[in-house]
Design an enzyme around this catalytic site. Structure first.
Site, PDB file in Angstrom:
ATOM      1  N   LYS A  91      37.317  42.065  28.182  1.00  0.00           N
ATOM      2  CA  LYS A  91      36.689  42.470  29.589  1.00  0.00           C
ATOM      3  C   LYS A  91      35.383  41.579  29.824  1.00  0.00           C
ATOM      4  O   LYS A  91      34.775  41.468  28.798  1.00  0.00           O
ATOM      5  CB  LYS A  91      36.413  43.873  29.557  1.00  0.00           C
ATOM      6  CG  LYS A  91      37.844  44.686  29.660  1.00  0.00           C
ATOM      7  CD  LYS A  91      37.456  46.236  29.749  1.00  0.00           C
ATOM      8  CE  LYS A  91      38.668  47.017  29.792  1.00  0.00           C
ATOM      9  NZ  LYS A  91      39.525  46.905  31.082  1.00  0.00           N
TER      10      LYS A  91
ATOM     11  N   ARG B 201      49.206  51.718  27.718  1.00  0.00           N
ATOM     12  CA  ARG B 201      50.733  51.838  27.815  1.00  0.00           C
ATOM     13  C   ARG B 201      51.340  51.564  26.474  1.00  0.00           C
ATOM     14  O   ARG B 201      52.270  52.496  26.306  1.00  0.00           O
ATOM     15  CB  ARG B 201      51.168  50.837  28.979  1.00  0.00           C
ATOM     16  CG  ARG B 201      51.070  49.592  28.491  1.00  0.00           C
ATOM     17  CD  ARG B 201      51.170  48.624  29.892  1.00  0.00           C
ATOM     18  NE  ARG B 201      50.180  48.771  30.785  1.00  0.00           N
ATOM     19  CZ  ARG B 201      50.101  48.049  31.882  1.00  0.00           C
ATOM     20  NH1 ARG B 201      51.140  47.274  32.380  1.00  0.00           N
ATOM     21  NH2 ARG B 201      49.020  48.212  32.705  1.00  0.00           N
TER      22      ARG B 201
END
Ligand code: BES
Ligand code: MN
Ligand code: ZN
Length: 498
Positions: free
Chosen positions: A274, A348
């Site tokens: 990020k 996920r």
């Protein structure tokens, strides 16, 4: 961190030897009005309280707090008038209006040590939750603690109901608020102190205190068990992953509910790293885990007639020489394979393992919550969770979420997005090749790991779990503790209605 003690008042609150007396104001029709319960306070001002507050600029709007010295008219030194916002045509207000006003008042009590309130006469449960959540502070890392001084709040009882019922309401509301602050404490603990092993230890200690059964899988056990999603995400960190299972077996359990929460103790994005700006907020990427740990403990405290099992994957997503890479194929728990195209879509992956494990217990419902996608924040903002899953249960959970005041909106899992997850190599990829519908695509990915016939809900709380802005209502800075109250209300609804 030391919460004020809340007690039902035994005498009229206008006679209470307190520093502050908190009343409600409303916007009614075109002007300011007092909320019910403030009549005796008004009488101490010769019935001119509305006029005096109006002269001080009070309008009754939400999040407004106006203070008025009593100059000896009451034992209290100040009247704290908290705005509830617009009243309905019949003068009534919602529980959430009371909760927010109580929270705003609790944040504004300043040096007052003792308070009394009439907001509880409007809605006892909401006032208790609002005071406890609004007075929350987290000062574990301040060398000179800046704790709020509020130590005790006396609550005027509502007109209806018996004293016994009021005591039960106070007790339940206190337990619910404590569960929310437990979740907030977990979230606000920085990632150098809250990492998978330490998070697991703290969760286990809390669960044991509440009499729950606990099980912790460490990295060795995860390898032995074949939890490829949790391991794939977690192995890049020097702090190895965990899977925590907490089981509450209630008396005469009617239904079995599985809870799953995302426990990424810090999300750098991994090799798909990020940008640096704002990355520190990813300390909150375990908010889902915090919420389900607090919720299963709460279920035990409130003795819900249910079996509730929390399955909580915990990992730190770091880039390193041992980290998983874009291009890797992971074999998930249960055998499905996933081609990783972006290591920042890590939530996920750990959730898929946990949901497959949770479904093995054959629950009646599965509730999963996670700070899963930035797309949730783009679509719904910072205060509204995206709720996906099987149609009927999703709608039920979304309705309940709005009823609690936490908010939430039903979102679809469009069939056509599944093809965007097709992989050249594996059963599916972890991201689609395009940026549209990111919140829904994550939900579609998770659906692949849920049995057809199991009613399930996925609550994406990426925005609402963490308040990076100014405090409002009972929502303080940092971890909000969402969606603990929604999960508690869904559990109560299942306990009552199946
Ligand atoms: N933890 C983030 C999602 C997030 C974003 C939570 C903002 C709270 C605030 C998640 O792991 C993530 O990085 N998601 C990616 C998915 C993408 C790579 C498909 C995202 O949303 O950018
Ligand atoms: Mn990520
Ligand atoms: Zn994440």
């Amino acid at each position: 961190m030391t919460a004020p003690k809340l007690a039902l008042a035994t005498a009229p609150v206008t006679e209470a030897p307190v520093d502050a007396i908190v009343i409600g104001t409303v916007q009614h029709g075109s002007g300011l009005a007092l909320a019910p319960g403030a009549e005796q306070v008004d009488a101490a001002f010769d019935g001119a309280l509305t006029e005096v507050l109006g002269a001080l600029g009070a309008t009754g709007k939400a999040d407004e707090v106006v203070k008025l010295p009593t100059l000896g008219r009451l034992p209290a030194t100040v009247v704290v008038a908290a705005g509830l916002g617009k009243a309905a045509a019949d003068g009534s207000v919602t529980a959430e209006q009371v909760r927010r006003a109580a929270g705003a008042a609790a944040r504004a009590t300043g040096s007052s040590k003792r308070a009394a309130t009439t907001l509880s006469a409007v809605d006892l449960q909401a006032a208790v939750e609002g005071f406890l959540l609004g007075s929350y502070t987290f000062s574990a890392y301040k060398s000179d603690a800046t704790e709020r001084e509020l130590a005790r709040v006396e609550l005027a009882a509502p007109a209806g109901g018996t004293a016994k019922e009021h005591r039960a309401t106070l007790k339940a509301a206190t337990a619910i608020a404590e569960a929310v602050t437990t979740a907030r404490d977990f979230i606000n603990t920085p990632p150098n102190d809250l990492y998978p092993a330490s998070f697991a230890e703290r969760a286990v200690a809390l669960a044991k205190d509440a009499g729950l059964e606990v099980e912790v899988l460490d990295e060795k056990a995860l390898r032995k068990g074949g939890f490829g999603g949790i391991l794939g995400v977690g192995v890049g960190s020097a702090r190895q992953p965990r899977l925590v299972r907490l089981t509450y077996r209630g008396p005469r359990a009617r239904k079995k509910v599985a809870l799953v929460g995302k426990g990424i103790t810090f999300d750098t994005g991994g090799i798909s790293i990020k940008p640096a700006g704002g990355m520190e907020a990813m300390t909150s990427d375990m908010s889902g885990a915090a919420a389900v740990v607090a919720s299963v403990v709460l279920a035990a405290k409130l003795k819900y007639p249910l079996e509730v099992v929390a399955t909580v994957p915990m990992a730190e997503n770091m880039p390193s020489g041992a980290a998983y890479r874009p291009g890797d194929v992971l074999t998930m728990y249960g055998g499905k394979t996933v081609e990783v195209l972006n290591t920042d879509a890590e939530g996920r992956l750990i959730l898929a393992d946990a949901m497959v494990r949770a479904a093995e217990d054959d629950p009646d419902y599965l509730i999963e919550t996670s700070t899963l996608t930035g797309a949730q924040v783009v679509a719904l903002g910072n205060r509204t969770a995206g709720i996906m899953g099987s149609d009927e249960f999703r709608d039920r959970v979304a309705g309940i979420a709005r009823g609690t005041g936490e908010g939430g909106w039903a979102m679809p899992l469009p069939e056509e997005l599944r093809a965007d997850l097709d992989s050249r190599l594996a059963d599916l990829t972890n991201v689609t090749g395009q940026r549209w519908g990111g919140m829904l695509a994550a939900g579609v990915f998770l659906r692949e790991f849920v049995p057809e016939d199991l009613p399930w809900a996925h609550l994406d709380v990426a925005g609402p779990a963490y308040n990076g802005g100014a405090p409002w209502g009972y929502t303080t800075k940092g971890g909000t503790g969402l969606p603990v109250r929604t999960i508690a209300a869904v559990l109560a609804d299942i306990a009552a209605n199946g």
